[in-house]
Design a protein around this motif. Structure first.
Motif, PDB file in Angstrom:
ATOM      1  N   MET A  71      60.142   5.431  18.542  1.00 46.17           N
ATOM      2  CA  MET A  71      59.854   6.810  18.899  1.00 46.17           C
ATOM      3  C   MET A  71      61.132   7.639  18.991  1.00 46.17           C
ATOM      4  O   MET A  71      61.152   8.815  18.615  1.00 46.17           O
ATOM      5  N   LEU A  72      62.199   7.043  19.504  1.00 46.74           N
ATOM      6  CA  LEU A  72      63.471   7.756  19.552  1.00 46.74           C
ATOM      7  C   LEU A  72      63.989   8.035  18.143  1.00 46.74           C
ATOM      8  O   LEU A  72      64.513   9.117  17.862  1.00 46.74           O
TER       9      LEU A  72
ATOM     10  N   SER B  40      69.191  14.360  30.350  1.00 46.92           N
ATOM     11  CA  SER B  40      68.588  13.209  29.675  1.00 46.92           C
ATOM     12  C   SER B  40      67.135  13.476  29.359  1.00 46.92           C
ATOM     13  O   SER B  40      66.439  14.181  30.082  1.00 46.92           O
ATOM     14  N   ARG B  41      66.678  12.926  28.277  1.00 45.62           N
ATOM     15  CA  ARG B  41      65.290  13.108  27.851  1.00 45.62           C
ATOM     16  C   ARG B  41      64.430  12.021  28.446  1.00 45.62           C
ATOM     17  O   ARG B  41      64.871  10.889  28.626  1.00 45.62           O
ATOM     18  N   PRO B  42      63.140  12.320  28.708  1.00 47.67           N
ATOM     19  CA  PRO B  42      62.243  11.287  29.209  1.00 47.67           C
ATOM     20  C   PRO B  42      61.960  10.276  28.130  1.00 47.67           C
ATOM     21  O   PRO B  42      62.042  10.571  26.935  1.00 47.67           O
ATOM     22  N   PRO B  43      61.640   9.038  28.522  1.00 44.75           N
ATOM     23  CA  PRO B  43      61.328   8.022  27.516  1.00 44.75           C
ATOM     24  C   PRO B  43      60.068   8.388  26.757  1.00 44.75           C
ATOM     25  O   PRO B  43      59.164   9.026  27.297  1.00 44.75           O
ATOM     26  N   LEU B  44      60.017   7.990  25.497  1.00 42.47           N
ATOM     27  CA  LEU B  44      58.859   8.273  24.654  1.00 42.47           C
ATOM     28  C   LEU B  44      58.075   6.998  24.429  1.00 42.47           C
ATOM     29  O   LEU B  44      58.638   5.940  24.212  1.00 42.47           O
ATOM     30  N   HIS B  45      56.768   7.125  24.468  1.00 41.32           N
ATOM     31  CA  HIS B  45      55.879   6.001  24.198  1.00 41.32           C
ATOM     32  C   HIS B  45      54.798   6.467  23.239  1.00 41.32           C
ATOM     33  O   HIS B  45      54.462   7.648  23.172  1.00 41.32           O
ATOM     34  N   LEU B  46      54.244   5.532  22.482  1.00 45.14           N
ATOM     35  CA  LEU B  46      53.109   5.877  21.637  1.00 45.14           C
ATOM     36  C   LEU B  46      51.972   6.391  22.507  1.00 45.14           C
ATOM     37  O   LEU B  46      51.663   5.804  23.530  1.00 45.14           O
ATOM     38  N   PRO B  47      51.318   7.479  22.096  1.00 35.92           N
ATOM     39  CA  PRO B  47      50.215   7.996  22.885  1.00 35.92           C
ATOM     40  C   PRO B  47      49.020   7.064  22.819  1.00 35.92           C
ATOM     41  O   PRO B  47      48.877   6.261  21.902  1.00 35.92           O
TER      42      PRO B  47
ATOM     43  N   ILE C 206      60.009   4.393   8.800  1.00 36.19           N
ATOM     44  CA  ILE C 206      60.100   4.220  10.248  1.00 36.19           C
ATOM     45  C   ILE C 206      58.894   3.394  10.676  1.00 36.19           C
ATOM     46  O   ILE C 206      57.752   3.818  10.494  1.00 36.19           O
ATOM     47  N   ALA C 207      59.153   2.210  11.207  1.00 36.40           N
ATOM     48  CA  ALA C 207      58.075   1.301  11.612  1.00 36.40           C
ATOM     49  C   ALA C 207      57.675   1.600  13.052  1.00 36.40           C
ATOM     50  O   ALA C 207      58.457   1.391  13.980  1.00 36.40           O
ATOM     51  N   LEU C 208      56.465   2.101  13.244  1.00 38.98           N
ATOM     52  CA  LEU C 208      55.966   2.374  14.590  1.00 38.98           C
ATOM     53  C   LEU C 208      55.718   1.067  15.335  1.00 38.98           C
ATOM     54  O   LEU C 208      55.412   0.042  14.746  1.00 38.98           O
ATOM     55  N   GLY C 209      55.844   1.132  16.652  1.00 40.19           N
ATOM     56  CA  GLY C 209      55.542  -0.027  17.476  1.00 40.19           C
ATOM     57  C   GLY C 209      56.730  -0.921  17.749  1.00 40.19           C
ATOM     58  O   GLY C 209      56.606  -1.912  18.461  1.00 40.19           O
TER      59      GLY C 209
END
Length: 333
Positions: A198-199, A2-9, A190-193
């Motif tokens: 992110m996925l 499984s991949r780690p969760p992604l968050h906006l930096p 792709i709408a960020l936020g």
């Protein structure tokens, strides 16, 4: 695995109220675009261009704020002694021309334009390997010309481009695209936020897609991290730009570093008439770069390289940078 969760930096604040311009639709007023679309498709590009001059004149005469910002910029890009009111008018006319041509690009009328493309071979190579990349540009020239350039590649279906935008702007641009474009020529948005953004971005890149975003806007710092504690992680840097200090945000490059991708500079320069020149240039490579403190230095180098490239283009093609905001924050002073 499984991949780690992604968050906006840190530094990428995608909240709708992040800043005033983030809630302002960029180059996409619905009524104006609907009118231009109807007239352009009914009367043709040559006739539609005749309407640009009264529209430009009205904006030039009755928009003192943007006119002030345009004057400041052109004095620095061209030189105070050489710059005249004609340059301001020409910049606004170029801006209006790209809005009109947006209709034809999004309808697939590529034959109307003389479109020169340089540097696309590197993108084709990345797409062929299934390696998506970031295309970082500015509010310069025409993003639609950049999108149209994929039809000059060896395999038009191979080079897929998505636009990364803030939620409010994404709603506006989706409405515009739906109103004036044909589905085949409509870029992905792709709408960020938003949950899963992110996925979705990572999956798009993993499938060989290109992600385009504009990096000449400054965002405020994020005040809190995931746990709610305050953070002072720097996300904005003062860099020399056209002889004055200006604030640039490193969020786009943090995003590329987080997803370990290459970054290319993109621009679709409007050269007058029906001529456009699209350029792609390597800017940074985060695919195998250093981690930790070394990565921070790499992000800064990428941001500095971006600012230098934008500055050079502003001097080379000064009437192509459509920045009508207080870029140097002089009004606030």
């Amino acid at each position: 695995m499984s991949r780690p969760p992604l968050h906006l930096p840190a530094g990428v604040d995608a909240s709708p109220g992040a800043t005033s311009w983030a809630n302002t639709p960029e180059r996409s007023n619905m009524l104006v675009l609907r009118f231009f679309s109807w007239m352009a498709l009914r009367c043709g590009r040559r006739v539609a261009r005749l309407v640009l001059h009264p529209v430009v004149l009205y904006f030039f005469l009755f928009s003192p704020g943007p006119r002030r910002h345009i004057k400041r910029y052109l004095e620095r890009a061209i030189g105070q002694e050489r710059m005249s009111w004609r340059d301001g008018y020409r910049l606004i006319h170029y801006f209006a021309s790209t809005i009109l041509d947006r209709v034809f690009f999004l309808r697939g009328r590529m034959a109307l334009f003389d479109l020169q493309v340089t540097g696309a071979a590197a993108l084709d190579a990345e797409a062929a390997k299934g390696h998506g990349a970031f295309l970082v540009g500015a509010h310069m020239g025409s993003f639609e010309a950049v999108g149209a350039s994929r039809y000059t590649s060896a395999d038009p279906d191979q080079l897929r481009l998505a636009m990364l935008m803030y939620p409010d702007n994404a709603q506006q641009i989706n409405a515009v695209l739906g109103a004036i474009s044909e589905p085949r020529f409509r870029p992905e948005v792709i709408a960020l936020g938003r949950p899963g953004a992110m996925l979705a971005l990572r999956d798009w890149l993993d499938a060989g897609g290109m992600a385009g975003l504009l990096a000449d806007r400054t965002l405020p710092r994020q005040a809190q991290d995931e746990g709610g504690a305050g953070t002072q992680r720097g996300d904005s840097l003062e860099l020399s730009f056209l002889g004055r200090k200006a604030v640039f945000n490193d969020g786009p490059f943090r995003l590329a570093a987080l997803l370990q991708r290459k970054v290319f500079f993109m621009v679709g320069l409007y050269l007058g008439g029906a001529r456009y020149e699209v350029r792609f240039e390597p800017l940074a490579d985060f695919s195998q770069g250093p981690a930790g403190c070394g990565r921070e230095a790499q992000i800064r180098e990428a941001l500095e390289a971006y600012a230098r490239r934008l500055e050079a283009l502003c001097r080379e093609h000064p009437h192509n940078w459509f920045n009508f905001h207080d870029f140097w924050l002089e009004d606030k002073r």
